[in-house]
Design a protein around this motif. Structure first.
Motif, PDB file in Angstrom:
ATOM      1  N   GLU A  59     -31.685  18.238  19.624  1.00  0.00           N
ATOM      2  CA  GLU A  59     -32.550  19.392  19.409  1.00  0.00           C
ATOM      3  C   GLU A  59     -31.740  20.659  19.171  1.00  0.00           C
ATOM      4  O   GLU A  59     -32.074  21.475  18.311  1.00  0.00           O
ATOM      5  N   ALA A  60     -30.653  20.842  19.918  1.00  0.00           N
ATOM      6  CA  ALA A  60     -29.830  22.041  19.766  1.00  0.00           C
ATOM      7  C   ALA A  60     -29.099  22.083  18.427  1.00  0.00           C
ATOM      8  O   ALA A  60     -28.785  23.167  17.922  1.00  0.00           O
ATOM      9  N   SER A  61     -28.835  20.911  17.838  1.00  0.00           N
ATOM     10  CA  SER A  61     -28.087  20.869  16.579  1.00  0.00           C
ATOM     11  C   SER A  61     -28.892  21.412  15.400  1.00  0.00           C
ATOM     12  O   SER A  61     -28.315  21.870  14.421  1.00  0.00           O
ATOM     13  N   GLY A  62     -30.223  21.332  15.480  1.00  0.00           N
ATOM     14  CA  GLY A  62     -31.053  21.758  14.359  1.00  0.00           C
ATOM     15  C   GLY A  62     -31.043  20.792  13.189  1.00  0.00           C
ATOM     16  O   GLY A  62     -31.560  21.093  12.119  1.00  0.00           O
TER      17      GLY A  62
ATOM     18  N   MET B  63     -31.896  17.733  10.649  1.00  0.00           N
ATOM     19  CA  MET B  63     -33.147  17.133  10.189  1.00  0.00           C
ATOM     20  C   MET B  63     -32.993  15.668   9.813  1.00  0.00           C
ATOM     21  O   MET B  63     -33.977  14.985   9.578  1.00  0.00           O
TER      22      MET B  63
ATOM     23  N   ASP C 179     -26.786  14.021   9.575  1.00  0.00           N
ATOM     24  CA  ASP C 179     -26.414  15.362  10.025  1.00  0.00           C
ATOM     25  C   ASP C 179     -26.042  15.373  11.502  1.00  0.00           C
ATOM     26  O   ASP C 179     -25.122  16.085  11.918  1.00  0.00           O
TER      27      ASP C 179
ATOM     28  N   GLU D 158     -37.269  13.275  15.758  1.00  0.00           N
ATOM     29  CA  GLU D 158     -37.907  13.680  17.010  1.00  0.00           C
ATOM     30  C   GLU D 158     -38.220  12.493  17.918  1.00  0.00           C
ATOM     31  O   GLU D 158     -38.489  12.673  19.105  1.00  0.00           O
TER      32      GLU D 158
ATOM     33  N   LYS E 269     -45.249  19.472  14.413  1.00  0.00           N
ATOM     34  CA  LYS E 269     -44.108  20.324  14.090  1.00  0.00           C
ATOM     35  C   LYS E 269     -44.061  20.562  12.592  1.00  0.00           C
ATOM     36  O   LYS E 269     -44.292  19.639  11.798  1.00  0.00           O
TER      37      LYS E 269
ATOM     38  N   THR F 214     -41.609  22.705   9.583  1.00  0.00           N
ATOM     39  CA  THR F 214     -40.400  23.468   9.282  1.00  0.00           C
ATOM     40  C   THR F 214     -40.405  23.831   7.805  1.00  0.00           C
ATOM     41  O   THR F 214     -40.749  23.010   6.955  1.00  0.00           O
TER      42      THR F 214
END
Length: 201
Positions: free
Chosen positions: A13-16, A18, A22, A82, A123, A125
């Protein structure tokens, strides 16, 4: 002895990130690149080709190796980031007990147990290069069965002046049935499809 890296839910989650490739940029010694538009390649110490056929990749302990191409097609894995609990990586050849494909590394992607994702989760984005990503998840229980359904969509226009846009939809289902205190049955289905540009005219 083996060199091991574990990327947990908080770090994901902290890495961002997708996509799964990645996230793997966080593993020491790993290199992540693009073959063309939407296809990623993951390597350990640069020992790879377009399909990363020297690494064993597992989802919940089951191999997702593609014999037809001799590797892993990361963009085709029907997984929402997620829904991942953690990613366990054995770096180097000490993971050979996982089979012939485990020459350079073993990556085990562990998805979240359905009892951890109850109720509705939504969610959305939006970002540069027309990036749009939506996710809807529902988890519930019925007696000794807990289940999770996830629907997702991801779209972007790719790099300028290159036909490497993508529009990918996915649908996944996981059910966990606790038959007895010692015995459990896990059921998973997944679907991933959509037009993807390769980046070449």
């Amino acid at each position: 002895p083996a060199a091991i890296t574990v990327i947990d839910r908080d770090m994901i989650e902290a890495s961002g990130a997708m996509t799964i490739p990645d996230v793997l940029r966080l593993v020491p010694g790993f290199q992540v690149g693009h073959i063309d538009g939407h296809r990623s390649t993951v390597a350990y110490h640069g020992v790879t080709d377009a399909y990363a056929r020297r690494m064993q990749v597992l989802v919940d302990g089951r191999s997702v190796y593609t014999p037809a191409f001799g590797g892993v097609l990361w963009a085709d894995l029907p997984l929402a980031i997620e829904d991942i609990e953690r990613i366990e990586v054995i770096r180097g050849p000490n993971g050979v007990t996982y089979g012939a494909n485990a020459f350079s590394a073993v990556i085990n992607i562990v998805t979240r147990h359905t009892s951890l994702d109850q109720g509705v989760f939504v969610k959305y984005t939006r970002g540069d290069i027309d990036t749009r990503r939506g996710l809807m998840r529902y988890g519930g229980t019925s007696g000794d069965l807990s289940y999770r359904m996830t629907l997702g969509y991801q779209e972007d226009s790719g790099f300028a002046n290159r036909p490497d846009n993508k529009q990918v939809g996915l649908a996944t289902f996981r059910g966990d049935y606790q038959a007895t205190p010692k015995d459990a049955l896990e059921i998973q289905f997944g679907y991933n499809a959509g037009p993807r540009g390769k980046g070449r005219v």
